[in-house]
Motif scaffolding. Structure first.
Motif, short mmCIF file in Angstrom:
data_model
loop_
_atom_site.label_atom_id
_atom_site.label_comp_id
_atom_site.label_asym_id
_atom_site.label_seq_id
_atom_site.Cartn_x
_atom_site.Cartn_y
_atom_site.Cartn_z
N ARG A 75 0.14 11.77 2.77
CA ARG A 75 -0.52 11.06 3.85
C ARG A 75 -0.82 12.00 5.00
O ARG A 75 0.01 12.83 5.38
CB ARG A 75 0.39 9.96 4.37
N GLU A 93 -4.80 13.56 0.09
CA GLU A 93 -4.26 12.21 0.15
C GLU A 93 -4.72 11.38 -1.05
O GLU A 93 -5.90 11.37 -1.39
CB GLU A 93 -4.68 11.52 1.45
N ILE A 94 -3.72 10.75 -1.68
CA ILE A 94 -4.04 9.90 -2.84
C ILE A 94 -3.56 8.50 -2.53
O ILE A 94 -2.37 8.29 -2.26
CB ILE A 94 -3.32 10.39 -4.12
N HIS A 95 -4.46 7.57 -2.56
CA HIS A 95 -4.12 6.17 -2.29
C HIS A 95 -3.69 5.53 -3.61
O HIS A 95 -4.52 5.10 -4.40
CB HIS A 95 -5.34 5.47 -1.69
N VAL A 96 -2.38 5.51 -3.86
CA VAL A 96 -1.88 5.10 -5.18
C VAL A 96 -1.84 3.59 -5.34
O VAL A 96 -2.22 3.06 -6.38
CB VAL A 96 -0.46 5.67 -5.41
N ASP A 120 3.72 2.10 2.58
CA ASP A 120 3.10 2.38 3.89
C ASP A 120 2.76 1.07 4.60
O ASP A 120 2.76 0.99 5.82
CB ASP A 120 1.81 3.20 3.72
N HIS A 128 0.86 -1.19 0.00
CA HIS A 128 0.00 0.00 0.00
C HIS A 128 0.89 1.23 0.00
O HIS A 128 1.92 1.26 0.66
CB HIS A 128 -0.88 0.04 1.25
N LYS A 129 0.45 2.25 -0.76
CA LYS A 129 1.21 3.50 -0.73
C LYS A 129 0.28 4.68 -1.01
O LYS A 129 -0.50 4.64 -1.97
CB LYS A 129 2.32 3.46 -1.80
N SER A 130 0.36 5.67 -0.15
CA SER A 130 -0.40 6.90 -0.36
C SER A 130 0.55 8.07 -0.43
O SER A 130 1.59 8.07 0.24
CB SER A 130 -1.39 7.14 0.78
N ARG A 187 -3.08 -0.07 -3.70
CA ARG A 187 -4.07 -0.57 -2.75
C ARG A 187 -3.94 -2.08 -2.59
O ARG A 187 -4.84 -2.83 -2.96
CB ARG A 187 -5.48 -0.25 -3.26
N GLY A 228 -4.43 1.31 -8.76
CA GLY A 228 -3.71 0.83 -7.60
C GLY A 228 -3.85 -0.63 -7.27
O GLY A 228 -3.39 -1.07 -6.21
#
Lengths: 276, 246
Positions: free
Chosen positions: A30, A36-39, A77, A25-27, A41, A247
């Motif tokens: 944050r 915030e962008i949840h790139v 993350d 997972h990477k945002s 998932r 994502g």
């Protein structure tokens, strides 16, 4: 596993996974609610020794970020990356100095053994081609200047840039820059090469040469993860294809199968848009 | 104009004293510049550090020390501090401290902007090669940022040389202090101030010329063999401190 043991494991052709990423997972931004962008998932991937994995997908789908998570230039993350027997998460042990040291050493192991080639080359403009290639070997591997110089010229020669060793990046064309960048990554003698849209910033007539270079590298047995929009290359050189969108991995399979007869609707839409 | 009798002979007669003052100006400027270069970089690095308190501290430093004029600092440090704490710095040291505090704050901002101007991909590429943060900075970021910072830093040096004349108010006999003293004894203000002005101008033009050479050397790799900026171009770039409106 100690570094020496890992090196040994790398040299023995074990025919096993070189890199395994689990639940990445990477945002970005944050903690800033609205920006915030949840790139990424929850992405999993594994690549075996000598395999060429091609990652395709629309822009913004997280392909480049995924590559940056593998060598922790953009630490994930959540999730872990296992590389040649080491296992790292994005969590840096800040409290205990000894653990911190171990973490930093592992990080260095990842980065010195994983080569990366960027879309915009990212050559160091204040250094000649030869010095660009020699920087990693001297400053990260601890080679002497002479050894590094030798290795640098050897790698430049291999990508057909031997004559340009003394030139600065500003004096080179895009294709030449990317060749130098490939030589720079290979001078580290990596176990895995990451290509982040290596031909996207090139003039059309220069793309073929770089793809040829990458193909030759794949044929020499290099393990590679290639983010690209070049479907011809993906089909011909890739062993497996991973299609990403928003994502997540939408579809995964043999390169030929995925590109010629995609199963998922989104893959079909993407491929028909890109191939038409 | 009519009633004034020129006494140009005063100038060569005062040459010894003026030369001594010039030497002091050079020493004061050189020491303050060197200290500001180092301190400014430290403050800039703190400004960009991951630690929030460190960033706040550096931010406060730049805001406070840029807020007042050198004139205030010199008097405050020489008279104010010594009166309260009994620390007698001496005129030269007080001048160095005042010039360094003010200019390091400006330089911190120059460095910061220069460091931030380096493409993010440069850092990524260095980290991807396995370089640590320190080596990434010293081998990749700083050499590129330094080249960007040079014109701004040179302007700061020009400012230091000019502003150092303010230390005359606490009685330091630099070029300006010496001139003021000579004027009161020799009664030839026009001649002496002209001589001093010429000395400052020559000094600052020499700095600009040296800086242009340095900048050309540092930009070698970007030109691909072409020639550097023309003399007119660098004159424009170093408009005697960069503060003259165009």
């Amino acid at each position: 596993m100690s570094e020496a043991a890992a090196n040994q494991a790398a040299e023995l052709d074990l025919g096993e996974e070189i890199v395994v990423a689990e639940g990445i997972h990477k945002s970005f931004n944050r903690g800033h609610k609205e920006r915030e962008i949840h790139v990424l998932r929850g992405v999993d991937l594994q690549v075996a020794k000598g395999e060429v994995l091609v990652v395709i997908g629309p822009s913004g789908s997280g392909k480049s970020t995924l590559l940056r998570c593998l060598n922790f230039i953009a630490p994930p993350d959540a999730g872990s990356v296992t590389f040649l027997g080491h296992c790292l998460t994005g969590e840096v042990p800040r409290r205990r100095p000894a653990e911190r040291m171990r973490y930093e050493r592992a990080l260095r192991f990842y980065r010195t053994h994983i080569g990366m080639v960027f879309q915009h080359f990212n050559l160091f403009p204040h250094m000649t081609a030869a010095d660009n290639v020699a920087l990693g070997p001297t400053r990260a591997l601890g080679l002497t200047r002479r050894e590094a110089k030798e290795r640098s010229l050897e790698e430049l020669e291999r990508v057909g840039m031997g004559e340009k060793a003394g030139q600065y990046p500003s004096q080179l064309s895009g294709g030449q820059k990317q060749r130098v960048a490939i030589a720079r990554a290979l001078a580290m003698r990596p176990q895995l090469m990451l290509f982040d849209e290596a031909t996207s910033a090139l003039d059309p007539e220069l793309i073929g040469g770089i793809l040829e270079e990458m193909k030759r590298l794949a044929e020499s047995g290099m393990t590679m993860i290639v983010v690209t929009h070049e479907m011809g290359f993906a089909r011909e050189v890739g062993d497996r294809v991973l299609f990403m969108d928003e994502g997540v991995v939408v579809e995964e399979g043999g390169a030929r199968e995925v590109i010629e007869s995609p199963q998922h609707e989104r893959t079909q839409a993407f491929l028909s848009a890109i191939l038409s | 104009m009519v009633a004034y009798t020129f006494q140009w002979h005063v100038v060569p007669e005062s040459a010894g004293a003026l030369a001594h003052g010039l030497k002091l100006t050079l020493q004061l400027s050189a020491i303050s510049f060197a200290l500001s270069l180092v301190l400014g970089l430290v403050v800039a690095l703190c400004r960009l550090a991951p630690s929030r308190p460190l960033r706040a501290l550096a931010y406060t430093y730049t805001q406070i020390f840029r807020a007042l004029s050198l004139y205030v600092y010199v008097l405050f440090i020489y008279f104010g501090i010594s009166a309260v704490f009994g620390i007698n710095l001496g005129t030269f040291a007080a001048g160095v401290v005042a010039l360094t505090l003010l200019n390091s704050a400006y330089m911190a901002e120059i460095y910061r902007a220069a460091i931030q101007s380096v493409d993010h991909g440069q850092r990524e590429a260095a980290l991807a090669l396995g370089l640590g943060h320190t080596r990434t900075f010293s081998s990749v970021t700083f050499p590129q940022a330094g080249r960007v910072a040079v014109p701004g830093l040179v302007n700061q040096l020009v400012d230091i040389v000019k502003d150092s004349s303010i230390v005359a108010v606490i009685g330091l006999l630099d070029l300006m202090g010496t001139t003021i003293q000579l004027v009161s004894t020799e009664r030839a203000p026009f001649e002496l101030y002209t001589a001093t002005a010429v000395a400052y101008i020559v000094l600052i033009l020499a700095i600009s010329a040296a800086a242009a050479l340095l900048e050309r050397r540092l930009a070698r790799h970007l030109r691909g063999g072409g020639s550097g900026p023309s003399p007119l171009e660098w004159m424009q770039r170093y408009r005697f401190g960069g503060r003259v409106p165009t």
